[in-house]
Design a protein around this motif. Structure first.
Motif, PDB file in Angstrom:
ATOM      1  N   LEU A 159       0.810  -1.221   0.000  1.00 40.32           N
ATOM      2  CA  LEU A 159       0.000   0.000   0.000  1.00 40.32           C
ATOM      3  C   LEU A 159       0.844   1.273   0.000  1.00 40.32           C
ATOM      4  N   LYS A 160       2.143   1.161   0.249  1.00 34.52           N
ATOM      5  CA  LYS A 160       2.989   2.343   0.418  1.00 34.52           C
ATOM      6  C   LYS A 160       2.941   3.304  -0.775  1.00 34.52           C
ATOM      7  N   PRO A 161       3.032   2.850  -2.036  1.00 34.60           N
ATOM      8  CA  PRO A 161       2.980   3.820  -3.143  1.00 34.60           C
ATOM      9  C   PRO A 161       1.651   4.575  -3.216  1.00 34.60           C
ATOM     10  N   LEU A 162       0.551   3.900  -2.931  1.00 33.21           N
ATOM     11  CA  LEU A 162      -0.749   4.558  -2.933  1.00 33.21           C
ATOM     12  C   LEU A 162      -0.826   5.586  -1.809  1.00 33.21           C
ATOM     13  N   ILE A 163      -0.360   5.208  -0.624  1.00 33.51           N
ATOM     14  CA  ILE A 163      -0.369   6.132   0.507  1.00 33.51           C
ATOM     15  C   ILE A 163       0.509   7.344   0.211  1.00 33.51           C
ATOM     16  N   ASP A 164       1.673   7.123  -0.392  1.00 35.85           N
ATOM     17  CA  ASP A 164       2.546   8.238  -0.753  1.00 35.85           C
ATOM     18  C   ASP A 164       1.837   9.204  -1.695  1.00 35.85           C
TER      19      ASP A 164
ATOM     20  N   THR B  27       0.185  15.708  -9.555  1.00 32.38           N
ATOM     21  CA  THR B  27      -0.441  14.935  -8.479  1.00 32.38           C
ATOM     22  C   THR B  27      -1.625  14.145  -9.001  1.00 32.38           C
ATOM     23  N   LEU B  28      -2.429  14.755  -9.857  1.00 38.53           N
ATOM     24  CA  LEU B  28      -3.582  14.049 -10.429  1.00 38.53           C
ATOM     25  C   LEU B  28      -3.131  12.836 -11.241  1.00 38.53           C
TER      26      LEU B  28
ATOM     27  N   GLN C 120      -4.066   8.988 -10.369  1.00 39.25           N
ATOM     28  CA  GLN C 120      -4.725   8.139 -11.375  1.00 39.25           C
ATOM     29  C   GLN C 120      -3.954   6.838 -11.570  1.00 39.25           C
ATOM     30  N   LYS C 121      -2.639   6.934 -11.633  1.00 41.92           N
ATOM     31  CA  LYS C 121      -1.796   5.753 -11.808  1.00 41.92           C
ATOM     32  C   LYS C 121      -1.953   4.789 -10.643  1.00 41.92           C
TER      33      LYS C 121
ATOM     34  N   GLY D 272      -6.783  -1.119  -8.591  1.00 45.88           N
ATOM     35  CA  GLY D 272      -8.114  -1.511  -9.054  1.00 45.88           C
ATOM     36  C   GLY D 272      -9.245  -0.638  -8.546  1.00 45.88           C
ATOM     37  N   LEU D 273      -8.934   0.610  -8.200  1.00 42.93           N
ATOM     38  CA  LEU D 273      -9.952   1.508  -7.649  1.00 42.93           C
ATOM     39  C   LEU D 273     -10.638   2.341  -8.739  1.00 42.93           C
TER      40      LEU D 273
END
Length: 292
Positions: A236-241, A277-278, A282-283, A289-290
């Motif tokens: 989850l770290k890249p998403l949290i970042d 940031t957007l 998005q990436k 899978g969100l």
């Protein structure tokens, strides 16, 4: 203790400058359907600093009414004015809050002695559990382990949301407090290491978009699957970042808008995120899978 597990620091959706209550109701139901353990209303992520007192109370009461006792509702009530914090606390208790989240005084700041007196003055006036909230990066005031050792003795002070990012400080706090005093991580990216020091869970920004994942990561750790929980934390770290690529809650509200949950609307001085940031959001949302 008000809860064990993952509590969401819920955003406050806006539409045309006003609180978007239909979107808020949908968020509440979606959070509970996805196993969130508690809802924190009108905290930092909920943009409490730009809500009027009436809006603040209305959002908390609406949240309590829509939750209908399915999970605890903890209301942000912090202020840099102790008297105002007491008045707001009483209003939110009257609205039905199960607990209060109380950030350290900001801007005027205070000494550790003043901080202790501030929290004790509030605790003496309330009738529900209070979680103190240490986030020096926003308020300029750290709650020292010594201050926590004094505050944790008060029967109405049940825990701390610790967002200093200083794991050594968390060790010192844990040394002074009993198991009845709950330690909650205030940092999504280090929840599992925090749990290793006796943490009872996390008050999470990321749970706005991944409530089930945050719930399961914490519950897996509690159940003894520390390796599995650690693996989830790393994944989850890249998403949290990405969610903290700009000041919270700018990215998380943009992410929720991409997911079709809310309008991407803020109150100044918060503003829309950069194109960079957007693109990052998005990436990462696609990677998890969100969004399609």
């Amino acid at each position: 203790m008000t809860f064990t597990g993952a509590g969401v620091a819920l955003v406050t959706p806006f539409a045309d400058g006003k609180v978007d209550f239909p979107a808020l109701e949908a968020l509440i139901d979606w959070q509970i359907e996805n196993e969130i353990d508690a809802i924190i209303s009108c905290g930092t992520t909920g943009e409490a600093s730009t809500l009027s007192d009436k809006e603040h109370i209305d959002v908390v009461k609406f949240t309590i009414d829509k939750v209908r006792g399915r999970v605890p509702v903890i209301a942000g009530a912090g202020s840099n004015d102790t008297k105002h914090a007491v008045e707001m606390s009483k209003a939110l208790i009257d609205a039905g809050a199960d607990g209060l989240l109380m950030v350290t005084p900001y801007y005027n700041k205070c000494t550790q002695k003043g901080l202790i007196e501030h929290y004790l003055a509030i605790a003496d006036e309330i009738t529900v559990p209070m979680i103190i909230y240490s986030v020096q990066g926003r308020t300029g005031v750290n709650i020292s382990p010594f201050a926590v050792s004094r505050l944790c003795r008060h029967p109405n002070i049940c825990g701390i949301k610790e967002a200093s990012g200083n794991i050594s400080q968390v060790v010192d706090i844990a040394k002074y407090c009993s198991d009845q005093f709950a330690l909650y991580s205030g940092n999504d990216d280090s929840t599992v290491p925090f749990m290793a020091l006796g943490g009872k869970g996390v008050i999470s920004t990321a749970a706005n978009i991944i409530p089930r994942q945050m719930h399961r990561m914490v519950q897996d750790y509690i159940a003894g699957d520390t390796v599995g929980a650690a693996k989830q934390q790393i994944e989850l770290k890249p998403l949290i970042d990405a969610l903290f690529a700009e000041v919270n809650p700018i990215p998380v509200k943009a992410a929720l808008a991409m997911m079709g949950k809310i309008r991407q609307e803020y109150r100044l001085p918060l503003c829309a995120p950069s194109e960079e940031t957007l693109a990052l959001l998005q990436k990462e949302l696609k990677n998890h899978g969100l969004v399609e």
